[in-house]
Design a protein around this motif. Structure first.
Motif, PDB file in Angstrom:
ATOM      1  N   UNK A  52      -3.351 -30.650 -51.241  1.00 27.12           N
ATOM      2  CA  UNK A  52      -2.653 -31.253 -50.260  1.00 27.12           C
ATOM      3  C   UNK A  52      -2.434 -30.239 -48.359  1.00 27.12           C
ATOM      4  N   UNK A  53      -1.670 -28.756 -48.764  1.00 28.89           N
ATOM      5  CA  UNK A  53      -1.606 -27.257 -48.451  1.00 28.89           C
ATOM      6  C   UNK A  53      -3.112 -26.815 -47.578  1.00 28.89           C
ATOM      7  N   UNK A  54      -4.462 -27.925 -47.451  1.00 30.96           N
ATOM      8  CA  UNK A  54      -5.532 -26.934 -47.178  1.00 30.96           C
ATOM      9  C   UNK A  54      -5.181 -25.397 -46.930  1.00 30.96           C
ATOM     10  N   UNK A  55      -5.077 -24.630 -47.616  1.00 30.86           N
ATOM     11  CA  UNK A  55      -4.413 -23.509 -46.806  1.00 30.86           C
ATOM     12  C   UNK A  55      -5.698 -22.102 -46.142  1.00 30.86           C
ATOM     13  N   UNK A  56      -6.203 -22.955 -46.145  1.00 33.16           N
ATOM     14  CA  UNK A  56      -7.586 -22.244 -44.424  1.00 33.16           C
ATOM     15  C   UNK A  56      -6.763 -21.806 -43.518  1.00 33.16           C
ATOM     16  N   UNK A  68      -9.071 -17.474 -10.100  1.00 33.36           N
ATOM     17  CA  UNK A  68      -8.703 -16.847  -8.699  1.00 33.36           C
ATOM     18  C   UNK A  68      -7.598 -16.097  -8.073  1.00 33.36           C
ATOM     19  N   UNK A  69      -6.169 -16.211  -8.452  1.00 37.22           N
ATOM     20  CA  UNK A  69      -5.017 -16.086  -8.663  1.00 37.22           C
ATOM     21  C   UNK A  69      -4.824 -14.888  -9.826  1.00 37.22           C
ATOM     22  N   UNK A  70      -5.456 -14.982 -11.037  1.00 32.17           N
ATOM     23  CA  UNK A  70      -5.666 -14.201 -11.881  1.00 32.17           C
ATOM     24  C   UNK A  70      -4.706 -14.492 -13.159  1.00 32.17           C
ATOM     25  N   UNK A  71      -4.835 -15.863 -13.089  1.00 32.64           N
ATOM     26  CA  UNK A  71      -3.807 -16.529 -14.101  1.00 32.64           C
ATOM     27  C   UNK A  71      -4.953 -16.628 -14.960  1.00 32.64           C
ATOM     28  N   UNK A  72      -4.727 -15.499 -16.521  1.00 29.92           N
ATOM     29  CA  UNK A  72      -5.788 -16.352 -17.306  1.00 29.92           C
ATOM     30  C   UNK A  72      -5.316 -17.739 -18.161  1.00 29.92           C
ATOM     31  N   UNK A  73      -6.526 -17.934 -18.824  1.00 33.11           N
ATOM     32  CA  UNK A  73      -5.891 -18.729 -20.398  1.00 33.11           C
ATOM     33  C   UNK A  73      -7.160 -19.328 -20.619  1.00 33.11           C
ATOM     34  N   UNK A  74      -6.477 -19.948 -22.299  1.00 37.15           N
ATOM     35  CA  UNK A  74      -8.106 -20.107 -23.504  1.00 37.15           C
ATOM     36  C   UNK A  74      -7.483 -21.338 -23.958  1.00 37.15           C
ATOM     37  N   UNK A  75      -8.738 -22.163 -23.914  1.00 41.06           N
ATOM     38  CA  UNK A  75      -8.887 -23.220 -24.653  1.00 41.06           C
ATOM     39  C   UNK A  75      -9.425 -22.696 -27.009  1.00 41.06           C
ATOM     40  N   UNK A  76      -8.175 -23.563 -27.173  1.00 42.21           N
ATOM     41  CA  UNK A  76      -8.652 -23.184 -28.226  1.00 42.21           C
ATOM     42  C   UNK A  76      -8.714 -23.574 -29.854  1.00 42.21           C
ATOM     43  N   UNK A  77      -8.957 -23.641 -30.802  1.00 39.38           N
ATOM     44  CA  UNK A  77      -8.896 -24.286 -31.771  1.00 39.38           C
ATOM     45  C   UNK A  77      -8.427 -23.600 -33.248  1.00 39.38           C
ATOM     46  N   UNK A  78      -7.649 -24.539 -34.271  1.00 40.17           N
ATOM     47  CA  UNK A  78      -7.559 -24.170 -34.972  1.00 40.17           C
ATOM     48  C   UNK A  78      -7.389 -25.280 -36.334  1.00 40.17           C
ATOM     49  N   UNK A  79      -8.346 -24.365 -37.190  1.00 37.79           N
ATOM     50  CA  UNK A  79      -8.495 -25.264 -38.532  1.00 37.79           C
ATOM     51  C   UNK A  79      -8.393 -24.702 -39.570  1.00 37.79           C
ATOM     52  N   UNK A  80      -8.805 -25.335 -40.734  1.00 41.31           N
ATOM     53  CA  UNK A  80      -8.680 -25.140 -42.379  1.00 41.31           C
ATOM     54  C   UNK A  80      -9.816 -23.924 -42.885  1.00 41.31           C
TER      55      UNK A  80
END
Length: 741
Positions: A52-56, A68-80
Motif C-alpha cells: 500500500x505504501x510503496x516505500x521508495x 534574465x532577472x536571476x530567478x532560478x526554477x526547477x521542474x522536478x518529479x517525485x516517484x516511489x
C-alpha cells in the motif's frame, strides 16, 4: 576475546525494504552521479502495508532555468522508485508519506574547476565568535503543482545581477519521505542536474565517481542519509565552505584527504592537534581513521578513489592540477609560505620545500609521472614500495599433486616466475632474504584438528622448499613433503604456496628503498582416497576484500588470498605460539586468543563496537607484536581518543554498518550457517571450545545474553539448532535480521 559481563547488545528482527534514490535525465541538461543508490529501511510492517505504501523515493529533474532577472526554477518529479514509477504526492495526501525536498543551486565560475553556491549563510563558532561563510539550501521559495508527482520550485534566492548565463550550473535536490506512521522509518533520496542557462552542453566537475566510494562505503551518504553521492556533496563542500569552530576547510578535496589520512596526518602523528570538524550540533573526529587500502597505506590514490577507469571526465585532475590546498591536506606539516616542515617528532623545521605563494608553479615540479619511483612526480611520490616500477614480480602456479594417499607424502609440481615470465631459481630466494613455502591442510569439509605427524602447527603443516625443491631453468619445480598425509585421512586435502623476496630500489642513491614483495597465494586441491575432489566452501570473495583494501596482504607480504588464509586460520588455531613472547608482558599472561577466520574477521571489523562496549580483540602476532583491533587500534598519541577499527560501510549517513554482510560475503553465504563443523578453540571466549556458528555470530554479537541464547539452543547430543530460525529463508535468517540495522 575479553568480554565484561555488563555488555549487552539488543538486536531486533527487521524486514529489508528497498528505497531507491537516483537521478533521471529528462529534456535538456544532464544527470550526474553513477546511477541509482539504494537505501535500506528497518520495518516490521506487514506485506500488505508495504504494498500500500510503496516505500521508495526518487527525485528526478525535468528541466531547470535561470531567468534574465536571476530567478532560478526547477521542474522536478517525485516517484516511489519502483519499475512503474508511481508518482508521489508531496503533501502525502494522495499517496502515503509527506515528502520534504530541499534545493541547492550552484555554478562553476569562469576559469575555475569547482562549484560556487548561489545560496550561502554565515555560521558562527560555538565559542569565540569566529564566523565563516557556508553554502546552504534555499528557504522561502514557492512550489507550484504541475500534476501529482511533478512540481516546479522557484527559488527565493536569485542569481546575482549580471550573472554569466554561459556557465555550467547545477541544481541539487535532496530530501526525505516520512513513513514512520507505517513503521517504515524515513526514506531518503537526492539527485543533481547540470545545465547551461543560455543553452549548450554543461561541463560539470567530474573527478571521483560513486562506485569507487561505494566499494568501501556501500552507499556514500551523509547528514542522516539525505545527501547521497559525490555529485551532490561537491555543491556545498567546495572552497567557499569552512568550519568557524575548528578553522578547518570543508572543501571536498581538502576534507576527504584529511578524513582518509586520519591517524597518518603529520599533525596527528606528532600530537600537534587532532583532526575534527564541528557541525550539525557536535564534533566529528577522524584522527583514529586508518586507511584500509594496502592496509594502512594512504598512498594508493589510483587504486581507490582516483580510479583511472571510473569514466569520470576529469579523473586525472589529481595528476594534472596539483595545488597547495589538495596536497597540503595530506602533507599538513608543510608551511607553503616559508617552505618549513613543522609537527615533526624532534621539532625540526628545516626548510625542505621552496616557498609557494600560489599554485602556478606546482605542476612545474610535480609532473604527473617522472622516470623513477619516489621522485617529485605525483605518481612517483605516491608509489607503494612493493608496487614500484623495478620490482620484478613473483608469480606462482601450482600444477599438480602426485602421491599424497593416506600415510604417504605428496609431491607438488609448481612454477615460480617473475613478471617477465623467467624462472626464479631457489638460490635467488636465499641470496635476497626470501622465503618460499608450501602449506598442507585438510580435509576441505573443514580445516583444523588434523595432525600431521610431529608438526606442532595446529591443523596444518608448512614446509620451506628453498633447499630441497628440484627446479628447471624455466621455473618449474617439484617438492616432496617431509610430512605425510595422516593414515586415517579421507576426502580432499589442500596445498597452498607462499613466498616473498627482498629488493633495494634506486640503490646507491639518497632515495634508496629496501622493500619486500610477495607473490599471490595459490592453492590446489587433491583427493587422498580417490573420491572426487571437493573444494572448501566459498564464504567470502577476494574481490570484495579488495574493494576496501585494494591489495590485501598481511604477515609481511606473505599472505594475500582468503582461500589460503583459512588453511592456518582454522578452528583449532590460536595465538598460543606467539603469546608467551608478547612485547607487552601483561598480554603474555592473558588467555590465548582464537584466530579461526570467521572469528578473526568478524572481530576485527567490529573493533570499534568492541571498544565502545569496553571489550577488545587482541592477537599477539609474530615477534610478540600486539595487534589490538579494539580501543587501541590506531597508532595515535595517547592524548587523542582511539576508537578501534571502524567498519566503513554506511547506513543512513553514518559509517560502522557491521550488519552489511554482503560487503564481504558472497553468494548468500551469510545465510549458510556452519552448523556441524569443527568447534573453535578460543580460550578467551565465554565458553571454550565454541561451536562453529556460535563462534562466528558472537564475534559480532559479543554480549552475554546472545551467548546464553546460543548455549541454550545447543545440545550436547545433537549440536547447534541455529538453522531452525536463522538459516536461509527462515523467519530470522541472517539477511533479514542484518539489513538496515
Amino acid at each position: 576475546m575479553q568480554i565484561p559481563s555488563s555488555v549487552f547488545v539488543v538486536t531486533a528482527k527487521s524486514v529489508a525494504l528497498l528505497v531507491v534514490a537516483g537521478s533521471v535525465l529528462m529534456l535538456s541538461g544532464q544527470k550526474t552521479g553513477s546511477g541509482p543508490a539504494i537505501h535500506l529501511v528497518n520495518s516490521s510492517a506487514a506485506q500488505a502495508t508495504v504494498e500500500y505504501v510503496n516505500p521508495g523515493l526518487v527525485f528526478s529533474v525535468v528541466s531547470a532555468k535561470i531567468a534574465s532577472d536571476g530567478t532560478i526554477s526547477v521542474d522536478y518529479k517525485i516517484t516511489d522508485g519502483a519499475a512503474t514509477g508511481l508518482p508521489l504526492d508531496i503533501n502525502g495526501v494522495v499517496t502515503p508519506g509527506a515528502v520534504s525536498p530541499k534545493f541547492l543551486a550552484a555554478y562553476i565560475p569562469a576559469g575555475q574547476q569547482q562549484y560556487s553556491s548561489y545560496i550561502t549563510d554565515i555560521a558562527t563558532a560555538v565559542s569565540g565568535g569566529a564566523t565563516a561563510t557556508q553554502p546552504t539550501s534555499d528557504t522561502g521559495g514557492t512550489t507550484t503543482t504541475v500534476a501529482t508527482g511533478e512540481y516546479i520550485y522557484t527559488f527565493a534566492t536569485k542569481a546575482p545581477s549580471g550573472y554569466n548565463s554561459t556557465l555550467t550550473n547545477r541544481i541539487g535536490i535532496y530530501g526525505s519521505r516520512n513513513l514512520t506512521e507505517w513503521d517504515m522509518g524515513t526514506a531518503y533520496a537526492s539527485t543533481t542536474f547540470d545545465f547551461v542557462p543560455a543553452g549548450g552542453t554543461p561541463t560539470p566537475r567530474d573527478v571521483v565517481r560513486d562506485p569507487d566510494c561505494n566499494s568501501c562505503h556501500s552507499l556514500i551518504s551523509f547528514h542522516g542519509g539525505s545527501r547521497v553521492g559525490t555529485a551532490l556533496c561537491i555543491m556545498c563542500h567546495q572552497p567557499q565552505n569552512s568550519d568557524p569552530t575548528t578553522g578547518e576547510s570543508l572543501d571536498m578535496k581538502v576534507m576527504i584527504h584529511k578524513v582518509h589520512m586520519g591517524s597518518a596526518l603529520p599533525s596527528v602523528k606528532y600530537g600537534a592537534l587532532p583532526y575534527q570538524i564541528y557541525g550539525h550540533g557536535g564534533y566529528s573526529a577522524f584522527s583514529s581513521v586508518v586507511y584500509p587500502a594496502n592496509p594502512g597505506d594512504p598512498r594508493n590514490c589510483a587504486g581507490s578513489c582516483h580510479n583511472p577507469k571510473n569514466g569520470a571526465a576529469q579523473t586525472n585532475a589529481w595528476l594534472t592540477s596539483p595545488s597547495r590546498a589538495a596536497c597540503g591536506s595530506c602533507h599538513d606539516d608543510l608551511n607553503f609560505a616559508t617552505g618549513e616542515i613543522s609537527y615533526t617528532s624532534g621539532g625540526d623545521t628545516t626548510p625542505t620545500h621552496l616557498p609557494q605563494i600560489d599554485d602556478t608553479q606546482c605542476a612545474g615540479c610535480h609532473i604527473p609521472q617522472g622516470e623513477l619511483p619516489f621522485d617529485a612526480s605525483i605518481i612517483g611520490a605516491h608509489v607503494v614500495d612493493d608496487e614500484a616500477p623495478g620490482v620484478p614480480g613473483l608469480n606462482f602456479t601450482l600444477t599438480k599433486v602426485t602421491g599424497g594417499t593416506p600415510g604417504t607424502a605428496p609431491t607438488v609440481t609448481f612454477t615460480v616466475t617473475n613478471n617477465a615470465g623467467a624462472g626464479i631459481p631457489m638460490s635467488y630466494f636465499t641470496a635476497n632474504s626470501g622465503s618460499l613455502s608450501l602449506t598442507m591442510a585438510g580435509p576441505t569439509t573443514d580445516y583444523g584438528y588434523t595432525v600431521f605427524g610431529a608438526a606442532t602447527t595446529p591443523g596444518y603443516v608448512t614446509e620451506s622448499v628453498t633447499s630441497a625443491a628440484q627446479c628447471a631453468t624455466t621455473g618449474t619445480c617439484t617438492y616432496t613433503f617431509t610430512h605425510t598425509v595422516p593414515a586415517n585421512a579421507k576426502g580432499t586435502y589442500t596445498i597452498g604456496i607462499e613466498g616473498r623476496l627482498s629488493i633495494t630500489l634506486l640503490p646507491g642513491t639518497t632515495q634508496a628503498v629496501t622493500t619486500t614483495y610477495g607473490g599471490t597465494n595459490q592453492i590446489i586441491n587433491f583427493s587422498v582416497d580417490g573420491t572426487p575432489v571437493k573444494p572448501r566452501r566459498t564464504v567470502v570473495a577476494m574481490a570484495n576484500c579488495q574493494g576496501c583494501h585494494t591489495y590485501l596482504e598481511v604477515h609481511g607480504n606473505l599472505r594475500n588470498n582468503v582461500t589460503y588464509c583459512v588453511l592456518c586460520h582454522n578452528p583449532s588455531n590460536t595465538d598460543a605460539s606467539t603469546r608467551p613472547s608478547a612485547v607487552v608482558p601483561a598480554d603474555a599472561a592473558l588467555p590465548n586468543q582464537g584466530v579461526n577466520f570467521a572469528l578473526l574477521i568478524h572481530s576485527i571489523h567490529t573493533g570499534n563496537k568492541l571498544g565502545v562496549a569496553g571489550s577488545d580483540y587482541v592477537v599477539v602476532g609474530f615477534g610478540g607484536s600486539i595487534n589490538d583491533f579494539g580501543a587501541a587500534f590506531a597508532p595515535v598519541p595517547a592524548a587523542i581518543p582511539n576508537t578501534g577499527v571502524l567498519y566503513p560501510a554506511m547506513l543512513n549517513g553514518t559509517v560502522g554498518d557491521t550488519a552489511n554482510c554482503t560487503m564481504c560475503h558472497t553468494g548468500g553465504s551469510q545465510d549458510v550457517l556452519p552448523v556441524g563443523l569443527n568447534n573453535v578453540t578460543d580460550p578467551s571466549a565465554l565458553i571454550n571450545p565454541v561451536p562453529a556458528t556460535t563462534s562466528a555470530c558472537t564475534a559480532c554479537h559479543f554480549d552475554v545474553p546472545t551467548m546464553a541464547h546460543a548455549v541454550l539452543n545447543t545440545s550436547a547430543q545433537f549440536g547447534e539448532s541455529c538453522t531452525v530460525c536463522h538459516a536461509a529463508g527462515a523467519a530470522y535468517d541472517a539477511t533479514t535480521v542484518h539489513i538496515g540495522q
